[in-house]
Design a protein around this motif. Structure first.
Motif, PDB file in Angstrom:
ATOM      1  N   LEU A 105      19.679 -42.531 -10.664  1.00  0.00           N
ATOM      2  CA  LEU A 105      20.032 -42.862  -9.287  1.00  0.00           C
ATOM      3  C   LEU A 105      21.530 -43.120  -9.230  1.00  0.00           C
ATOM      4  CD1 LEU A 105      17.130 -45.273  -8.223  1.00  0.00           C
ATOM      5  CD2 LEU A 105      17.619 -43.023  -7.253  1.00  0.00           C
ATOM      6  N   LEU A 137      12.546 -34.082  -4.188  1.00  0.00           N
ATOM      7  CA  LEU A 137      13.648 -33.242  -4.640  1.00  0.00           C
ATOM      8  C   LEU A 137      13.312 -31.765  -4.440  1.00  0.00           C
ATOM      9  CD1 LEU A 137      14.562 -35.103  -7.952  1.00  0.00           C
ATOM     10  CD2 LEU A 137      15.319 -35.580  -5.615  1.00  0.00           C
ATOM     11  N   ALA A 158      13.283 -44.518  -9.282  1.00  0.00           N
ATOM     12  CA  ALA A 158      13.160 -43.180  -9.875  1.00  0.00           C
ATOM     13  C   ALA A 158      12.484 -43.296 -11.226  1.00  0.00           C
ATOM     14  CB  ALA A 158      14.528 -42.533 -10.028  1.00  0.00           C
ATOM     15  N   TYR A 199      15.561 -48.241  -4.074  1.00  0.00           N
ATOM     16  CA  TYR A 199      15.030 -46.950  -4.484  1.00  0.00           C
ATOM     17  C   TYR A 199      14.567 -47.011  -5.942  1.00  0.00           C
ATOM     18  CZ  TYR A 199      16.933 -45.034  -0.177  1.00  0.00           C
ATOM     19  OH  TYR A 199      17.189 -44.774   1.146  1.00  0.00           O
ATOM     20  N   ASN A 207       9.707 -35.279  -9.542  1.00  0.00           N
ATOM     21  CA  ASN A 207      10.522 -34.645  -8.500  1.00  0.00           C
ATOM     22  C   ASN A 207      10.552 -35.474  -7.213  1.00  0.00           C
ATOM     23  OD1 ASN A 207       7.894 -34.303  -7.698  1.00  0.00           O
ATOM     24  ND2 ASN A 207       8.239 -32.268  -6.822  1.00  0.00           N
ATOM     25  N   THR A 230      14.255 -32.585 -11.247  1.00  0.00           N
ATOM     26  CA  THR A 230      13.603 -33.820 -11.651  1.00  0.00           C
ATOM     27  C   THR A 230      14.629 -34.938 -11.672  1.00  0.00           C
ATOM     28  OG1 THR A 230      13.936 -33.282 -13.983  1.00  0.00           O
ATOM     29  CG2 THR A 230      11.818 -32.686 -13.011  1.00  0.00           C
ATOM     30  N   THR A 231      14.140 -36.176 -11.607  1.00  0.00           N
ATOM     31  CA  THR A 231      15.062 -37.313 -11.485  1.00  0.00           C
ATOM     32  C   THR A 231      15.679 -37.737 -12.803  1.00  0.00           C
ATOM     33  OG1 THR A 231      13.299 -38.922 -11.811  1.00  0.00           O
ATOM     34  CG2 THR A 231      13.710 -38.192  -9.559  1.00  0.00           C
ATOM     35  N   VAL A 284      11.386 -39.641  -5.350  1.00  0.00           N
ATOM     36  CA  VAL A 284      12.009 -40.957  -5.433  1.00  0.00           C
ATOM     37  C   VAL A 284      11.210 -41.906  -4.546  1.00  0.00           C
ATOM     38  CG1 VAL A 284      14.087 -42.322  -4.919  1.00  0.00           C
ATOM     39  CG2 VAL A 284      14.312 -40.004  -5.865  1.00  0.00           C
TER      40      VAL A 284
END
Length: 446
Positions: free
Chosen positions: A183, A173, A144, A142, A149, A178-179, A151
């Protein structure tokens, strides 16, 4: 060099470490020259002794020329593929994700293997907070970015290049979230089970076929050392073959279906960890051309592998890809059928040719004479093709030394060895229409 910083990751089997650093370079007077040098270092790791060996820096030539006031650039994320063969690196300034093939060979070869496997879409903010790459418990990596917003995700991280199948918006998301390049931490940090069952690449990606071996393997979370592996393939019909030990066994499922593989790992500390993996086994085609075929002279037969689902492909022994094949000569005929799901099966049969008594298309050579007596007594004077229509056949006759002494197209039963001595002679008959041949011998006696 000043302000060294970096990131360190371990492969999921605990056998490799990688770290990535970025540094500011300054001149002799301490002035920042605006050049940032990212590099990655890879090492073999013994998770029993904790010792590092065979460390090398990937001699990457990538450089970034940045304004002195900017803190973006360098490396923001680092991760191994599930099998430890690929290294993924996320660059902050370039917003590119790189992949190195760690099995390429020398450090120079590893560096030369670098390819861009993703360019996340616009919208990520340039920030010192960085980006993040993380291997999930599902065997996918994954990604980020900062202040977005979504992934991203690599669906097949063991693959090379574009085959990794990066999806920039794998997860979205909720509104307003927001990321921040965040993670979840490594698997063990979350106290999840430390064992992931997977095949070479991924069992879920590579479908298994009934009757063929399914290769399984296990990878442990970093720094977990296993002393025993106990497998149950969820296939009780296989009897004692339903269980196995070792890190990477194989099993053959004879029947299509969905099976649940269970693995229990005993760690060096005595703890046991259990995990399961679903294996989808797809059916092989049913290919049956029937029994061997016996053809009479001049006959043909259409060979078929039987009914197959739409989308199946065919490959015959002569390279034909048609669904059926016409057999006209003797030989071994085979066909391989591949189903739409990628499973294959083969069948073969033997075609023979024979003289079939009673068939109007089959010549009967049983009445051909093996002696003639051309002594002018009007009995048995000529070589006569009894039981055959002589004009349908071309004839060649040879003496015992192999020299041709007579030939005629459309034979008329007229040869009586004129000018030839007594002895044994050999003949070859060839049907003018079908090309069928028959060889035999006769004796000339006066």
């Amino acid at each position: 060099m000043v302000n060294p910083g970096g990131l360190i990751k371990a492969s999921s089997d605990g056998r490799r470490l990688a770290c990535s650093f970025f540094c500011f370079l300054v001149d002799a007077r301490g002035n920042f020259n605006g050049v940032r040098l990212p590099y990655q270092e890879v090492a073999e790791f013994d998770n029993r002794s904790g010792r590092i060996a065979s460390a090398y820096i990937i001699p990457d030539t990538a450089r970034y020329k940045l304004a002195p006031s900017r803190w973006s650039g360098g490396t923001g994320g680092l991760e191994f593929s599930p099998d430890g063969s690929r290294l993924y690196v996320d660059t902050l300034a370039g917003r590119e994700i790189w992949q190195y093939n760690l099995n390429a060979g020398s450090p120079a070869a590893v560096a030369a293997s670098r390819v861009v496997v993703a360019r996340p879409v616009a919208g990520a903010k340039q920030s010192g907070a960085g980006n993040n790459l993380q291997l999930g418990p599902d065997g996918r990596i994954y990604h980020a970015s900062t202040l977005v917003n979504r992934v991203g995700r690599f669906e097949s991280p063991n693959a090379l290049g574009s085959a990794t199948r990066y999806r920039d918006t794998a997860l979205v998301l909720t509104a307003g979230a927001t990321t921040w390049a965040g993670l979840p931490r490594a698997t063990n940090d979350l106290n999840l089970l430390p064992v992931v069952v997977a095949g070479p690449g991924s069992i879920s990606v590579q479908p298994a076929c009934a009757g063929t071996a399914v290769q399984l393997s296990s990878s442990l979370s970093p720094f977990v050392t296993a002393t025993a592996y106990a497998w149950n393939f969820g296939d009780p019909a296989s009897g004692p073959l339903n269980t196995a030990s070792g890190q990477a066994p194989a099993h053959q499922y004879q029947t299509a279906g969905t099976y649940t593989v269970t693995l229990i790992v005993t760690a060096a500390g005595g703890g046991q960890y259990s995990t399961t993996q679903t294996v989808q086994v797809r059916p092989r085609p049913v290919v049956d051309m029937g029994p061997d075929v016996r053809l009479c002279a001049g006959e043909t037969q259409v060979l078929s592998p039987g009914p197959q689902p739409a989308g199946s492909t065919f490959r015959w022994q002569n390279g034909s890809t048609a669904a059926e094949l016409t057999a006209a000569t003797a030989g071994i005929y085979s066909v391989t059928v591949t189903s739409p799901s990628g499973c294959a099966a083969t069948d073969e049969l033997i075609v023979t040719q024979a003289n079939c008594a009673g068939s109007p298309n089959v010549p009967d050579f049983t009445n051909l004479p093996n002696i003639i007596t051309p002594n002018q007594d009007a009995q048995n004077e000529y070589f006569v093709l009894k039981g055959l229509k002589a004009s349908d056949w071309n004839i060649e006759i040879y003496n015992r030394w192999g020299r041709q002494v007579y030939r005629k197209a459309g034979y008329d039963n007229s040869w009586n060895a004129t000018g030839q001595p007594e002895g044994v002679y050999y003949y070859l008959l060839r049907h003018a229409a079908t090309g069928q041949q028959h060889k035999g011998w006769m004796e000339v006696s006066r």
